[in-house]
Design an enzyme around this catalytic site. Structure first.
Site, PDB file in Angstrom:
ATOM      1  CG  ASN A 285       8.720  -3.288  -7.532  1.00  0.00           C
ATOM      2  OD1 ASN A 285       8.674  -3.300  -8.756  1.00  0.00           O
ATOM      3  ND2 ASN A 285       9.370  -4.207  -6.842  1.00  0.00           N
TER       4      ASN A 285
ATOM      5  CG  HIS B 202       5.796 -10.531   1.456  1.00  0.00           C
ATOM      6  ND1 HIS B 202       5.077  -9.445   1.012  1.00  0.00           N
ATOM      7  CD2 HIS B 202       4.880 -11.488   1.743  1.00  0.00           C
ATOM      8  CE1 HIS B 202       3.779  -9.740   1.022  1.00  0.00           C
ATOM      9  NE2 HIS B 202       3.640 -10.968   1.463  1.00  0.00           N
TER      10      HIS B 202
ATOM     11  CE1 TYR C 239       7.988  -3.140  -0.314  1.00  0.00           C
ATOM     12  CE2 TYR C 239       6.413  -1.613  -1.256  1.00  0.00           C
ATOM     13  CZ  TYR C 239       6.724  -2.608  -0.359  1.00  0.00           C
ATOM     14  OH  TYR C 239       5.761  -3.084   0.491  1.00  0.00           O
TER      15      TYR C 239
ATOM     16  CG  ASP D 136      -7.292 -15.306  -1.131  1.00  0.00           C
ATOM     17  OD1 ASP D 136      -7.866 -14.940  -0.083  1.00  0.00           O
ATOM     18  OD2 ASP D 136      -7.869 -15.412  -2.232  1.00  0.00           O
TER      19      ASP D 136
ATOM     20  NE  ARG E 211      10.494  27.897  -5.557  1.00  0.00           N
ATOM     21  CZ  ARG E 211      11.586  27.455  -6.159  1.00  0.00           C
ATOM     22  NH1 ARG E 211      11.643  27.384  -7.469  1.00  0.00           N
ATOM     23  NH2 ARG E 211      12.638  27.092  -5.471  1.00  0.00           N
TER      24      ARG E 211
ATOM     25  CE  LYS F 190      11.685  -6.759   0.277  1.00  0.00           C
ATOM     26  NZ  LYS F 190      10.440  -7.296   0.844  1.00  0.00           N
TER      27      LYS F 190
ATOM     28  CD  GLN G 157      12.161  -5.719  -9.434  1.00  0.00           C
ATOM     29  OE1 GLN G 157      12.816  -6.513 -10.075  1.00  0.00           O
ATOM     30  NE2 GLN G 157      11.161  -6.065  -8.667  1.00  0.00           N
TER      31      GLN G 157
ATOM     32  NE  ARG H 201      -0.589  -4.139  -0.100  1.00  0.00           N
ATOM     33  CZ  ARG H 201      -0.876  -4.461  -1.364  1.00  0.00           C
ATOM     34  NH1 ARG H 201      -0.172  -5.362  -1.996  1.00  0.00           N
ATOM     35  NH2 ARG H 201      -1.862  -3.860  -1.989  1.00  0.00           N
TER      36      ARG H 201
ATOM     37  CG  HIS I 273       9.077  -5.059   4.319  1.00  0.00           C
ATOM     38  ND1 HIS I 273       8.201  -4.857   3.265  1.00  0.00           N
ATOM     39  CD2 HIS I 273       9.039  -3.928   5.063  1.00  0.00           C
ATOM     40  CE1 HIS I 273       7.675  -3.645   3.362  1.00  0.00           C
ATOM     41  NE2 HIS I 273       8.172  -3.067   4.444  1.00  0.00           N
TER      42      HIS I 273
END
Length: 187
Positions: A52, A66, A136, A170, A27, A76, A50, A63, A123
């Site tokens: 995300n 950070h 995340y 940006d 399945r 994370k 949290q 990306r 990251h």
């Protein structure tokens, strides 16, 4: 309790790759994405506060890199739910033997890998396919005044991105390079 994760160490201390162990039949499958009990040693008293979800539409997009400054540093736990990415963490702890070294791992919807990134690391990732969706899990709430980052294309970081860079935000294009006075993260 059955542990649904195999923990693989990396060359960077405290940075780990988790291999999820799905249970399946004709399945489909059930896969545990997180379990405080199974990951207690890695979390070391932290809890997930949290969650995300992101979508990045174009292949080759980068990306990052950070992180949050103390006292809002976070662990994370990152999984790719759709598509495939090259996920990267950079050690920003000046007292670490691997300070400013990076490690990358391919995460995809089919390889059942998760990246566990400890406090004191930056990251970022590059999408290897279109329409990449990530989940995340964070051990600290987002704190805008503590948000920081480094330029993912900084030659001093020398991250070997697998594809030509298609696009960046940006904000990410304005992130500083190491030679702009970066001194690491003191935990």
């Amino acid at each position: 309790m059955t542990n649904r994760f195999q923990i693989h160490t990396t060359p960077l201390e405290d940075l780990n790759v988790l291999e999820r162990k799905p249970i399946g039949d004709h399945r489909g499958f059930l896969e545990r994405m997180h379990c405080n009990a199974d990951l207690e040693e890695l979390l070391n008293g932290s809890t997930i506060v949290q969650i995300n979800r992101t979508l990045t539409q174009q292949r080759g997009t980068v990306r990052g890199m950070h992180f949050q400054q103390p006292p809002h540093c976070e662990k994370k736990i990152i999984s790719c739910l759709r598509g495939e990415i090259f996920d990267v963490a950079v050690d920003l702890r000046p007292d670490s033997e691997t300070y400013l070294q990076w490690h990358g791992v391919t995460l995809s919807e089919s390889n059942h890998l998760t990246f566990f990134i400890p406090e004191g690391f930056a990251h970022g990732f590059q999408t290897l396919t279109d329409d990449c969706e990530l989940l995340y899990l964070h051990t600290a709430f987002y704190h805008a005044e503590s948000e920081a980052g480094l330029d993912a294309t900084d030659p001093d970081l020398a991250i070997d991105w697998p594809l030509e860079l298609a696009q960046r935000s940006d904000r990410d294009n304005r992130l500083p390079k190491l030679d702009d006075g970066f001194n690491g993260i003191q935990l």
